[in-house]
Every structure is written in C-alpha cells, then in structure tokens.
Enzyme design. Structure first.
Site, PDB file in Angstrom:
ATOM      1  CE1 TYR A 135      -3.283  -2.907   0.586  1.00  0.00           C
ATOM      2  CE2 TYR A 135      -4.571  -0.892   0.460  1.00  0.00           C
ATOM      3  CZ  TYR A 135      -4.498  -2.267   0.387  1.00  0.00           C
ATOM      4  OH  TYR A 135      -5.616  -2.990   0.120  1.00  0.00           O
ATOM      5  CE  LYS A 192       1.972 -18.342  -1.040  1.00  0.00           C
ATOM      6  NZ  LYS A 192       1.327 -19.662  -0.986  1.00  0.00           N
ATOM      7  CG  ASP A 225      -1.874 -20.683   0.281  1.00  0.00           C
ATOM      8  OD1 ASP A 225      -1.479 -20.578   1.464  1.00  0.00           O
ATOM      9  OD2 ASP A 225      -1.220 -21.305  -0.593  1.00  0.00           O
ATOM     10  CG  ASP A 249      -8.209  -4.840   1.051  1.00  0.00           C
ATOM     11  OD1 ASP A 249      -9.221  -4.326   1.573  1.00  0.00           O
ATOM     12  OD2 ASP A 249      -8.073  -4.956  -0.187  1.00  0.00           O
ATOM     13  CG  ASP A 253     -14.014  -7.131   0.899  1.00  0.00           C
ATOM     14  OD1 ASP A 253     -13.819  -6.284   1.794  1.00  0.00           O
ATOM     15  OD2 ASP A 253     -14.459  -6.837  -0.231  1.00  0.00           O
TER      16      ASP A 253
END
Ligand code: NAD
Ligand code: IPM
Ligand code: MN
Length: 356
Positions: A135, A192, A225, A249, A253
């Site tokens: 970001y 990750k 994942d 982020d 959702d």
C-alpha cells in the site's frame, strides 16, 4: 460534567453518504457526550474545486478531533481514484494509524452462508497492518507502452512496523473478551513466507520474538492461502489474526461474507493514544448508491466501536444491543433478508437506542 468528545464526520462518496447520516442519528440517540463536525472531503468537492485534502487537513484532524468517522471514498466520475487514495490512505499513513482492527462477528445464524454455523462460532478479529506493505505504492514503470514494459510494485516491511502491529495483536488478545464473555487466547500470524521469503522472514522472526513475551497466549501461524480455505471450512478456530496490509484487506472482505456481507462489517484504524479513524469495511458501492437500499449496520456498529475506543462503553453497548435486536426481528435491509430501506433501519435502531 464530562467534556464532549469531538468527532469529525466524513461521509465521502456513494453509499457512504447514506449510511453515515444513519450512524450519526443513532449516535445522537445514544446520548453519548459527542459533538460532530461534518467535512465535505470526497468526489464532489474534488470535482468542484480540485481539492482532495485541504491544506493542513491531516494536522487539523489530529489537533481538533478525538476521533474520525468515515463513510467510503470511490466514485466512477473519478476513474483515477486519486481523491480516495489521498484522503483514505492519507489518513491511515499520515496519522500513522497502524492497526486496522476488523472484528468479525456473526450476530444471527440466519446471516451466515455456511450451514450449521451459529453466532458463538464466528467471533474473531483481524488486525491488519495499515501503514506499510504494498500500500506504500512504491515502485515504477519502465519502457511504458512498449512490449518490454516493466512494472515494479514494492512490498515495504519495516521492523518497527511489523513489531508494533504484532504487539498490538497480542495486547488486544489479552485485553478483549469474546461476545459471550470468554477470554481470547490465541494470536495467529498469517503470511506467505513460503514464497515471499524476505518480507515473510522478517514477520516470522519478529513474531517469534514478540510471542515469547506473551507465554499465556497461544501463538499460531498459517499461510494466507490455507487460511482462506479454513475461514470458510471452519471459522470456529479463529480468535485474533494479525497480518499484512494486503492480506488483511482481502481476508476481511471474505470474513465479512461470514457475517452477512459487507454491509455488516465495522472497522477501526487505530494508533493508541492518538486521533483514530473508524469506518465500515465496505466501499462506496456505486451500483446501489442513491437507492436507499444500502445496509447501515456496518456504519452503526462502527460508531459503537468508536465509543468503546473512547471509553463510552455504556452507549456503545446500547447501540450493539439495538443492532442485534434489529437483526433478530429482521428490521434490516434486503441484503440481510429484511424489507426496510437504509433510512428506516437507521430510524428503527435509533428509536430502540433511545428507549422509545
Ligand atoms: P464495495 O464494498 O463498495 O461494494 C461491493 C458490493 O458489495 C456492492 O456493489 C454491494 O453489492 C455490496 N455492498 C457493499 N456495501 C454494502 C452495504 N452497506 N449494503 C449492502 N450491500 C453492500 O466494493 P467495490 O465495489 O469493490 O468498490 C466500490 C468503490 O468503493 C471503489 O471505488 C473502491 O475503491 C471503493 N472502496 C472504498 C473503501 C473505503 O473508502 N473505505 C472501501 C472499499 C472500497
Ligand atoms: C478497505 C478498502 C481500501 C483498502 C481501498 C479503498 C484502498 O478496500 O478499506 O478495505 O484496500 O484498504
Ligand atoms: Mn477492502
């Protein structure tokens, strides 16, 4: 007499301009000692006079307000999204609001798309790093417009940034209970690091170090994942999750989906001890804007979060209880199975909060 808290209110764009007035109405009904000041930052202002953030805007927010309530930014008339970037990410970065706290709570079984899942099964929180990562938008393009074009997007992770958000997650776990009153006991760090070894390595090392300072809290790890799959298969296992800006982020959702959709999810952008910013997780939702159909519960629950943050727990509890009752009685918008409009839901919750 307690001095009134000062809230800056930025409805922003699209459905932000519909849900925020309802949240402010509920705030007023709660009787919390709060004064609100509305600011017109957003697409309309930008299109009218080119201003995204007025001169001195961020310092003014920090100086003059105890907290900031935001709707959403994003408007099809501003395809570059420049105003959203400068205002929203500007607040997060310039006010150094490093912990994005996104609670994931299922208020009623009917809201969850998973079968056999009840409110007690979904009560976790995602703590998203909010000032670094991809970001930061560091990078560049080379040979643009040719077939040899190169685009680089850097992922910035600082020791200080990683450390403070991980520490925040452990402190949060110690200080906060679940809705049913039971204690929080686990912090899961999600990365990750199997593919992104430099950034992941830093997160891993810092996590190991900080978790050692909190022996009473269980420290867990999952790759992002695998975590996405687990969140859908068995959300019961999660308690406090800490992760980087982008993974946070995306997973919030997904997590909002477990709560009944984006219309139900609240969030706080926090720097302890400083003016912090609170907003529903959803965006400006252009396809449904201006139709009085947007769900205001995420914005209303965001106000409860703000009040809790400022020590006004009693008023916050009244608001949360009224939202819960509205959900149970289906005094809700269509996205969560009701038949009311945005304003009517706001009105119902406000009346209930006021004890009428
Ligand atoms: P979005 O969250 O705005 O909406 C996606 C879809 O979810 C909507 O079309 C709608 O169907 C549903 N939805 C969202 N909020 C809802 C609500 N309160 N009630 C009922 N349904 C709701 O995401 P998007 O479509 O990807 O983004 C639209 C714009 O908002 C973009 O410009 C994006 O950049 C911006 N955005 C801003 C913020 C923010 O300011 N905090 C957050 C997310 C997206
Ligand atoms: C959010 C939004 C923002 C983000 C966008 C609008 C930049 O999706 O608050 O979740 O990615 O942080
Ligand atoms: Mn998002």
């Amino acid at each position: 007499m307690t001095q009134a808290k000062k809230f800056a209110v930025l409805p922003g764009d699209g459905i932000g301009r519909e849900v925020i007035p309802q949240a402010v109405k509920v705030l007023a009904a709660s009787g919390a000692p709060v004064e609100t000041t509305e600011l017109d930052w957003g697409a309309n202002r930008y299109l009218a006079d080119g201003t995204t953030v007025p001169a001195d805007g961020f310092s003014m927010l920090a100086r003059e307000f105890d907290a900031i309530l935001v709707g959403a930014f994003g408007d099809p008339r501003v395809p570059t999204n420049i105003h959203a970037k400068e205002i929203l990410l500007g607040m997060r970065f310039r006010l150094d609001l490093y912990a994005n706290v996104r609670p994931v709570r299922l208020l009623d079984a009917s809201l969850c798309p998973l079968k056999g899942v009840e409110p007690k099964d979904v009560d976790f929180v995602v703590i998203r790093e909010n000032t670094e990562g991809v970001y930061v938008d560091a990078g560049g393009v080379f040979k643009q417009g040719t077939e040899d074009e190169v685009a680089v997007q850097e992922d910035i992770n600082t020791r200080k940034g990683v450390e403070r958000v991980i520490r925040y997650a452990f402190d949060y776990c110690q200080k906060h209970t679940k809705l049913d009153g039971s204690r929080r006991a686990k912090v899961l760090m999600c990365d990750k690091s199997n593919a992104m070894s430099y950034a992941g390595g830093l997160w891993q090392r810092v996590y190991k170090e900080i978790s050692g300072e909190y022996p009473q809290t269980k420290a867990e790890h999952m790759y992002v994942d695998a975590l996405c799959m687990q969140m859908v298969r068995d959300p019961r296992q999660f308690d406090v999750i800490v992760t980087n800006n982008m993974f946070g982020d995306i997973m919030t959702d997904l997590a909002a989906g477990l709560q009944g959709g984006l219309g139900m999810a609240a969030s706080g952008n926090i720097h302890p001890g400083r003016t912090s910013m609170f907003e529903p997780v959803h965006g400006s939702a252009p396809p449904i804007a201006g139709k009085n159909v947007a769900n205001p519960m995420g914005a209303i629950l965001t106000v409860a979060m703000m009040l809790n943050h400022l020590g006004l727990a009693e008023e916050a509890a009244k608001i949360e209880a009224a939202v819960l009752e509205a959900v149970r009685q289906k005094k809700t918008t269509q996205d969560v199975g009701g038949a009311l409009g945005t304003k009517e839901v706001g009105e119902w919750v406000a009346q209930r909060v006021a004890g009428k």
